[in-house]
Design an enzyme around this catalytic site. Structure first.
Site, PDB file in Angstrom:
ATOM      1  N   SER A 174       0.547  -1.285  -0.229  1.00  0.00           N
ATOM      2  CA  SER A 174      -0.052  -0.102  -0.150  1.00  0.00           C
ATOM      3  C   SER A 174       0.653   1.249   0.546  1.00  0.00           C
ATOM      4  O   SER A 174      -0.102   1.975  -0.805  1.00  0.00           O
ATOM      5  CB  SER A 174      -0.720   0.184   1.105  1.00  0.00           C
ATOM      6  OG  SER A 174      -0.178  -0.225   2.292  1.00  0.00           O
TER       7      SER A 174
ATOM      8  N   HIS B 198      -0.707   5.491   6.841  1.00  0.00           N
ATOM      9  CA  HIS B 198      -0.097   5.126   5.592  1.00  0.00           C
ATOM     10  C   HIS B 198       0.396   7.215   5.446  1.00  0.00           C
ATOM     11  O   HIS B 198      -0.735   8.611   5.665  1.00  0.00           O
ATOM     12  CB  HIS B 198      -1.131   5.051   4.385  1.00  0.00           C
ATOM     13  CG  HIS B 198      -1.313   3.556   4.130  1.00  0.00           C
ATOM     14  ND1 HIS B 198      -2.266   2.562   5.375  1.00  0.00           N
ATOM     15  CD2 HIS B 198      -0.681   2.776   3.940  1.00  0.00           C
ATOM     16  CE1 HIS B 198      -1.968   1.378   5.063  1.00  0.00           C
ATOM     17  NE2 HIS B 198      -1.276   1.586   3.977  1.00  0.00           N
TER      18      HIS B 198
END
Length: 267
Positions: free
Chosen positions: A42, A248
């Site tokens: 990711s 993230h």
């Protein structure tokens, strides 16, 4: 002007002109003939930034997509995917590579080390509980991950024998200078433990990438001062909607953290 000064001026002018003509500026690299493939998890796909699409959460702010938009390679294929482990990469992503691939980038290993579950667990555990789970992840990173990375890197090279391979690491997640860490914020002790684990993970990835003969793009310096809890954070903290954004990089993280690191690695 005296004859001596005139001769001296002539010599200086001639020397400068010779230097300028003998050492032209180096031309910027061009990639119009480059077939580029992006592999990984990711942190490659662009999770955490706007414009994520599909189950793999690939988006236009991801560092591979931004690099491709700026450099216009002959082809660009992004097979990275949210949640990918080394085994998933080997099973599902290597088919995008071939002997015509000129450039491949990869960020992988964080999910194998339990990156996400460790951080989530530390959010609710005590400092001592957090240390216990970080220690377990550290043992895996030290004892198991190097061999798995070596296997993955050998497979990547076998599938892309002519490619330049760039391995990118992970940012250190947390700023540790502020007591206040917002919603579900962690203590400074927990943040330091997790950051130490991040550094161990990156050191292993760097060492195995270089042992494989790949380039390593260091991102920790680019993200310094922009971790979770910083006033100008480039990484999302715990996020409710969508939860996949949690821990993230955000748009700034991919643009000002990851992309410059890749550009630097390519020289």
């Amino acid at each position: 002007m005296s004859r001596r000064l005139s001769v001296l001026a002539c010599l200086v002018t001639t020397t400068l002109m010779t230097a300028l003509t003998a050492a032209p500026a180096q031309a910027a690299a061009t990639y119009e003939n480059t077939d580029y493939v992006a592999l990984g998890d990711s942190y490659t796909s662009g999770a955490g930034a706007p414009d994520q699409n599909g189950l793999c959460l690939r988006g236009s702010w991801a560092y591979p997509a931004q690099w491709a938009a700026k450099n216009n390679p002959k082809s660009f294929t992004n097979v990275s995917c949210y949640g990918a482990t080394i085994d998933i990469l080997r099973l599902t992503q290597l088919g995008a590579l071939n002997d015509k691939t000129d450039l491949a980038t990869v960020t992988i290993g964080g999910n194998d080390a339990g990156f996400g579950p460790v951080v989530l667990s530390c959010t609710v555990l005590s400092d001592s509980g957090c240390k216990s789970i970080v220690d377990v992840a550290h043992d895996y990173v030290r004892d198991v991950l190097p061999g798995k990375l070596d296997t993955a890197y050998r497979d990547i090279r076998a599938h892309a024998p002519n490619a330049e391979i760039v391995v990118l690491g992970y940012p250190v997640l947390f700023d540790t200078t502020s007591e206040d860490c917002g919603f579900a914020g962690m203590s400074i002790a927990k943040r330091k433990m997790i950051n130490a684990g991040d550094n161990d993970l990156n050191d292993i990835i760097r060492d195995r990438a270089r042992a494989a003969g790949f380039r390593y793009a260091e991102v920790r310096g680019d993200f310094e001062g922009h971790g979770i809890c910083a006033s100008d954070a480039w990484i999302n903290g715990l996020t409710v909607i969508p939860p996949t954004n949690s821990f993230h990089p955000n748009q700034q993280g991919y643009t000002y953290g990851y992309l410059p690191a890749l550009v630097d690695a390519l020289g």
